[in-house]
Every structure is written in structure tokens, then in C-alpha cells.
Design a protein around this motif. Structure first.
Motif, mmCIF file in Angstrom:
data_model
loop_
_atom_site.group_PDB
_atom_site.id
_atom_site.type_symbol
_atom_site.label_atom_id
_atom_site.label_comp_id
_atom_site.label_asym_id
_atom_site.label_seq_id
_atom_site.Cartn_x
_atom_site.Cartn_y
_atom_site.Cartn_z
ATOM 1 N N GLN A 40 0.826 -1.209 0.000
ATOM 2 C CA GLN A 40 0.000 0.000 0.000
ATOM 3 C C GLN A 40 0.864 1.263 0.000
ATOM 4 O OE1 GLN A 40 -3.265 0.405 -0.387
ATOM 5 N NE2 GLN A 40 -3.498 -1.794 -0.629
ATOM 6 N N VAL A 41 1.941 1.245 0.785
ATOM 7 C CA VAL A 41 2.853 2.394 0.813
ATOM 8 C C VAL A 41 3.481 2.580 -0.564
ATOM 9 C CG1 VAL A 41 5.019 3.267 1.774
ATOM 10 C CG2 VAL A 41 3.282 2.305 3.286
ATOM 11 N N LYS A 42 3.885 1.476 -1.184
ATOM 12 C CA LYS A 42 4.478 1.537 -2.527
ATOM 13 C C LYS A 42 3.490 2.125 -3.520
ATOM 14 C CE LYS A 42 7.466 0.158 -5.805
ATOM 15 N NZ LYS A 42 7.565 1.288 -6.684
ATOM 16 N N ARG A 43 2.232 1.741 -3.430
ATOM 17 C CA ARG A 43 1.199 2.293 -4.327
ATOM 18 C C ARG A 43 1.044 3.797 -4.122
ATOM 19 N NH1 ARG A 43 -3.429 -2.357 -3.718
ATOM 20 N NH2 ARG A 43 -2.415 -3.894 -5.026
ATOM 21 N N LEU A 44 1.046 4.223 -2.865
ATOM 22 C CA LEU A 44 0.960 5.670 -2.592
ATOM 23 C C LEU A 44 2.161 6.411 -3.175
ATOM 24 C CD1 LEU A 44 -0.330 5.861 1.100
ATOM 25 C CD2 LEU A 44 -1.483 6.743 -0.937
ATOM 26 N N GLY A 83 4.415 9.889 -7.016
ATOM 27 C CA GLY A 83 5.671 10.043 -7.735
ATOM 28 C C GLY A 83 6.827 10.494 -6.863
ATOM 29 N N CYS A 84 6.793 10.107 -5.610
ATOM 30 C CA CYS A 84 7.877 10.482 -4.696
ATOM 31 C C CYS A 84 7.921 9.508 -3.524
ATOM 32 C CB CYS A 84 7.687 11.902 -4.182
ATOM 33 S SG CYS A 84 6.173 12.129 -3.264
ATOM 34 N N ALA A 85 9.047 9.526 -2.836
ATOM 35 C CA ALA A 85 9.203 8.667 -1.664
ATOM 36 C C ALA A 85 8.501 9.311 -0.470
ATOM 37 C CB ALA A 85 10.678 8.468 -1.356
ATOM 38 N N LEU A 86 7.802 8.502 0.293
ATOM 39 C CA LEU A 86 7.142 8.975 1.516
ATOM 40 C C LEU A 86 7.974 8.642 2.751
ATOM 41 C CD1 LEU A 86 3.485 7.935 0.642
ATOM 42 C CD2 LEU A 86 4.531 10.197 0.422
ATOM 43 N N LEU A 96 9.723 9.335 7.984
ATOM 44 C CA LEU A 96 8.952 10.072 6.991
ATOM 45 C C LEU A 96 9.814 11.126 6.309
ATOM 46 C CD1 LEU A 96 5.565 10.684 8.833
ATOM 47 C CD2 LEU A 96 5.880 9.383 6.737
ATOM 48 N N THR A 97 9.631 11.255 5.002
ATOM 49 C CA THR A 97 10.251 12.360 4.269
ATOM 50 C C THR A 97 9.403 13.605 4.523
ATOM 51 O OG1 THR A 97 8.920 11.962 2.304
ATOM 52 C CG2 THR A 97 11.041 10.795 2.446
ATOM 53 N N PRO A 98 9.892 14.793 4.155
ATOM 54 C CA PRO A 98 9.039 15.990 4.282
ATOM 55 C C PRO A 98 7.704 15.839 3.544
ATOM 56 C CG PRO A 98 11.313 16.646 3.941
ATOM 57 C CD PRO A 98 11.261 15.145 3.763
ATOM 58 N N ARG A 146 3.885 15.884 5.159
ATOM 59 C CA ARG A 146 2.750 16.675 4.651
ATOM 60 C C ARG A 146 1.546 15.783 4.392
ATOM 61 N NH1 ARG A 146 5.946 18.872 0.383
ATOM 62 N NH2 ARG A 146 4.237 18.338 -1.004
ATOM 63 N N LEU A 147 1.809 14.594 3.838
ATOM 64 C CA LEU A 147 0.719 13.653 3.578
ATOM 65 C C LEU A 147 0.029 13.243 4.871
ATOM 66 C CD1 LEU A 147 -0.940 11.847 1.698
ATOM 67 C CD2 LEU A 147 0.832 10.100 1.976
ATOM 68 N N VAL A 148 0.782 12.998 5.923
ATOM 69 C CA VAL A 148 0.195 12.602 7.210
ATOM 70 C C VAL A 148 -0.726 13.700 7.738
ATOM 71 C CG1 VAL A 148 0.728 12.130 9.638
ATOM 72 C CG2 VAL A 148 1.994 10.964 7.846
ATOM 73 N N VAL A 149 -0.289 14.952 7.651
ATOM 74 C CA VAL A 149 -1.124 16.074 8.120
ATOM 75 C C VAL A 149 -2.433 16.111 7.348
ATOM 76 C CG1 VAL A 149 -1.282 18.598 8.204
ATOM 77 C CG2 VAL A 149 0.812 17.458 8.953
ATOM 78 N N GLN A 150 -2.355 16.010 6.020
ATOM 79 C CA GLN A 150 -3.566 16.047 5.197
ATOM 80 C C GLN A 150 -4.447 14.821 5.434
ATOM 81 O OE1 GLN A 150 -4.581 18.610 3.334
ATOM 82 N NE2 GLN A 150 -2.765 19.709 4.039
#
Length: 123
Positions: free
Chosen positions: A18-22, A27-30, A40-42, A46-50
Motif C-alpha cells: 500500500q505504501v508503494k502504491r501511494l 511520484g515520490c518517496a514517503l 517520513l520524508t518531508p 505533509r501527507l500525514v497532516v492532510q
């Protein structure tokens, strides 16, 4: 991934997929991966906040559509010296409970309030 999988009652492979699909979708590493584990990358932060905001909004919509509206009257008792401090806050809160909710405010001695409350219960 393993601890997340346990919390979600999934296999570690399913969570990794699932992480790979996200990551593919965005188009970037999470996550940054190293010997110590994952971080977590920056962009991931941001994805976690949203995502948390979306979950919170979903929960609010679900609650609004599935909870029965409160009907009736709420009676609050407080010492008269607190009324000036808190009454303006509590009076606006009844509208959040629904249009069929009333929260009338009145100031009286405790004994008078108890008599009024007892009389209201018996009717």
C-alpha cells in the motif's frame, strides 16, 4: 511496517504494498529507508497532516449523519459568581446539539433551582 501491520491486522507485505502504491501515485518517496528503519520524508509528513485532516472530516460527517439529534432542555447549575464568566460560552453550545435543544439560563438560589428542576421532572 511490521508494527503498523499489527495495528491494522494486516501482513507486513500488504502494508508495504500500500505504501508503494501511494509512493507510485504521488511520484515520490514517503519514507526514507535505512538500517535503523523508516523515517517520513518531508512529503510524507505533509501527507500525514492532510490524511489526518481527511479522517477527522470523515468522522465529523459520519457523526453528523448518524447520530440522533438531541431533543430536550439542558439545565446547568453554577454559582452566581461563575455565571458572568461562563454563561456566554454555554449558551452558544446548545445550537451545536441541534435545533430541538434548549438551554435557557436563569439565576436563582440553589434551593429555587432544585425546586424548579424537580417540578420539571414531574411534568
Amino acid at each position: 511496517m511490521t508494527s503498523s501491520a499489527k495495528v491494522l491486522n494486516l501482513t507486513q507485505a500488504a502494508v508495504s504494498q500500500q505504501v508503494k502504491r501511494l509512493e507510485d501515485c504521488f511520484g515520490c518517496a514517503l519514507f526514507e529507508r535505512d538500517r535503523k528503519g523508516l523515517k517520513l520524508t518531508p512529503t510524507g509528513q505533509r501527507l500525514v497532516v492532510q490524511a489526518r485532516r481527511l479522517v477527522r472530516n470523515n468522522d465529523e460527517v459520519w457523526s453528523a449523519m448518524n447520530e440522533a439529534e438531541f431533543e430536550g432542555e439542558i439545565r446547568l447549575g453554577m454559582p452566581s459568581d461563575f455565571v458572568r464568566c461562563f454563561a456566554h460560552r454555554s449558551s452558544g453550545n446548545s445550537t451545536r446539539l441541534g435545533p430541538a435543544c434548549g438551554c435557557p439560563l436563569s439565576a436563582a438560589q440553589a434551593s429555587a433551582c432544585l425546586k424548579s428542576s424537580t417540578a420539571a421532572k414531574s411534568t
